[in-house]
Design a protein around this motif. Structure first.
Motif, short mmCIF file in Angstrom:
data_model
loop_
_atom_site.label_atom_id
_atom_site.label_comp_id
_atom_site.label_asym_id
_atom_site.label_seq_id
_atom_site.Cartn_x
_atom_site.Cartn_y
_atom_site.Cartn_z
N ARG A 50 0.84 -1.21 0.00
CA ARG A 50 0.00 0.00 0.00
C ARG A 50 0.86 1.25 0.00
NH1 ARG A 50 -3.43 -2.93 3.51
NH2 ARG A 50 -2.32 -2.13 5.31
N ALA A 51 1.92 1.25 0.81
CA ALA A 51 2.81 2.42 0.87
C ALA A 51 3.48 2.67 -0.47
CB ALA A 51 3.85 2.24 1.97
N GLU A 52 3.93 1.59 -1.13
CA GLU A 52 4.57 1.75 -2.44
C GLU A 52 3.56 2.24 -3.47
OE1 GLU A 52 6.31 -2.06 -3.26
OE2 GLU A 52 7.99 -1.73 -1.89
N ALA A 53 2.35 1.73 -3.42
CA ALA A 53 1.32 2.18 -4.36
C ALA A 53 0.98 3.65 -4.14
CB ALA A 53 0.07 1.32 -4.22
N GLU A 54 0.86 4.06 -2.87
CA GLU A 54 0.58 5.46 -2.56
C GLU A 54 1.74 6.35 -2.99
OE1 GLU A 54 -0.27 5.56 1.60
OE2 GLU A 54 -2.20 4.54 1.37
N ALA A 55 2.96 5.90 -2.77
CA ALA A 55 4.13 6.68 -3.18
C ALA A 55 4.19 6.79 -4.70
CB ALA A 55 5.41 6.04 -2.64
N ALA A 56 3.85 5.73 -5.40
CA ALA A 56 3.88 5.76 -6.85
C ALA A 56 2.84 6.73 -7.39
CB ALA A 56 3.64 4.37 -7.43
N VAL A 57 1.66 6.75 -6.76
CA VAL A 57 0.61 7.67 -7.20
C VAL A 57 1.04 9.10 -6.88
CG1 VAL A 57 -1.74 8.43 -6.72
CG2 VAL A 57 -1.26 6.01 -7.07
N ALA A 58 1.61 9.30 -5.70
CA ALA A 58 2.03 10.65 -5.30
C ALA A 58 3.18 11.17 -6.16
CB ALA A 58 2.43 10.66 -3.83
N GLN A 59 4.06 10.28 -6.63
CA GLN A 59 5.22 10.70 -7.39
C GLN A 59 5.01 10.62 -8.89
OE1 GLN A 59 8.61 8.47 -6.11
NE2 GLN A 59 8.74 9.50 -4.16
N ALA A 60 3.86 10.15 -9.32
CA ALA A 60 3.63 10.00 -10.74
C ALA A 60 3.63 11.38 -11.41
CB ALA A 60 2.30 9.30 -11.00
N PRO A 61 4.49 11.58 -12.39
CA PRO A 61 4.53 12.87 -13.06
C PRO A 61 3.27 13.09 -13.89
CG PRO A 61 6.02 11.34 -14.12
CD PRO A 61 5.46 10.65 -12.91
N VAL A 62 2.78 14.34 -13.89
CA VAL A 62 1.60 14.70 -14.65
C VAL A 62 2.05 15.51 -15.86
CG1 VAL A 62 -0.57 15.96 -14.56
CG2 VAL A 62 0.23 14.72 -12.55
N LYS A 63 1.66 15.07 -17.06
CA LYS A 63 2.05 15.79 -18.27
C LYS A 63 0.90 16.68 -18.72
CE LYS A 63 5.52 12.71 -20.00
NZ LYS A 63 6.14 12.15 -21.16
N VAL A 64 1.25 17.89 -19.18
CA VAL A 64 0.28 18.83 -19.74
C VAL A 64 0.85 19.37 -21.05
CG1 VAL A 64 -0.67 19.51 -17.50
CG2 VAL A 64 1.26 20.74 -18.41
N VAL A 66 1.97 22.47 -23.21
CA VAL A 66 2.39 23.86 -23.15
C VAL A 66 3.04 24.19 -24.48
CG1 VAL A 66 3.89 25.54 -22.02
CG2 VAL A 66 2.72 23.80 -20.65
N ALA A 67 2.49 25.15 -25.17
CA ALA A 67 3.02 25.57 -26.47
C ALA A 67 3.15 24.37 -27.41
CB ALA A 67 4.36 26.29 -26.32
N GLY A 68 2.18 23.47 -27.35
CA GLY A 68 2.18 22.32 -28.25
C GLY A 68 3.12 21.20 -27.86
N ARG A 69 3.78 21.33 -26.72
CA ARG A 69 4.70 20.29 -26.26
C ARG A 69 4.18 19.68 -24.98
NH1 ARG A 69 10.35 22.97 -25.46
NH2 ARG A 69 10.47 21.15 -24.13
N ALA A 70 4.40 18.40 -24.82
CA ALA A 70 4.03 17.73 -23.57
C ALA A 70 5.15 17.96 -22.56
CB ALA A 70 3.82 16.24 -23.80
N VAL A 71 4.81 18.58 -21.46
CA VAL A 71 5.80 18.84 -20.41
C VAL A 71 5.23 18.36 -19.08
CG1 VAL A 71 6.86 20.82 -21.56
CG2 VAL A 71 4.96 21.18 -20.01
N LEU A 72 6.12 18.13 -18.14
CA LEU A 72 5.68 17.70 -16.81
C LEU A 72 5.18 18.91 -16.04
CD1 LEU A 72 8.59 15.28 -15.87
CD2 LEU A 72 6.34 14.71 -16.75
N LEU A 73 3.99 18.78 -15.46
CA LEU A 73 3.44 19.85 -14.67
C LEU A 73 4.34 20.11 -13.46
CD1 LEU A 73 1.12 21.82 -14.37
CD2 LEU A 73 -0.12 20.09 -13.10
N ILE A 74 4.69 19.06 -12.78
CA ILE A 74 5.67 19.11 -11.70
C ILE A 74 6.69 18.04 -12.03
CG2 ILE A 74 6.09 18.78 -9.25
CD1 ILE A 74 3.21 19.66 -8.78
N PRO A 75 7.95 18.39 -12.19
CA PRO A 75 8.94 17.39 -12.58
C PRO A 75 8.98 16.23 -11.61
CG PRO A 75 9.89 19.58 -12.59
CD PRO A 75 8.53 19.70 -11.98
#
Length: 144
Positions: A50-64, A66-75
């Protein structure tokens, strides 16, 4: 004396039964202890999962986009504090800041990140209303 023999025989039967039950009780107690240990291990594994799954979800990078490029919202931050783990744009920003002698304005970093030709192309695309001229110079150009 017949009763005495019966009592002695019954006592030896009960002694044998008590010995057998004692052995059986020890086996049952040993198995119960093993089950308790197995239960603890399963709980720890479940907690770790459970801790590893929660950490993986918390650390999963979110891509958005920006100017037509996929970038990480938070690296994404990994365990390695190595600069090479950063995306290329971040490494270029660090290089620009390190190359400067002192504090660096964001505008300066932006100018070095975006090539000059790309800046002019953006200004031409957006039209003259987005262009700025030096103080005292008409936007249409000198002598117009």
């Amino acid at each position: 004396m017949y009763e005495l023999e019966r009592i002695t025989a019954r006592r030896s039967e009960l002694d044998a039964l008590a010995e057998e039950l004692g052995k059986r009780l020890q086996e049952v107690q040993a198995e119960r202890e093993e089950l308790v240990i197995a239960e603890r291990v399963l709980h720890r594994l479940a907690e770790r999962g459970r801790a590893e799954a929660e950490a993986a979800v918390a650390q999963a990078p979110v891509k958005v986009q920006v100017a037509g490029r996929a970038v990480l919202l938070i690296p994404h931050r990994g365990d390695s504090p190595d600069e090479m783990a950063l995306p290329g744009d971040y490494r270029r920003i660090l290089a620009i800041v390190r190359a400067a002698d002192g504090p660096v304005q964001v505008r300066t970093v932006g100018q070095e990140l975006v090539p000059r030709q790309a800046t002019f192309a953006l200004l031409a695309r957006d039209g003259p209303s987005m262009q700025t001229a030096p103080h005292g110079v008409d936007r249409a150009g000198p002598g117009c």
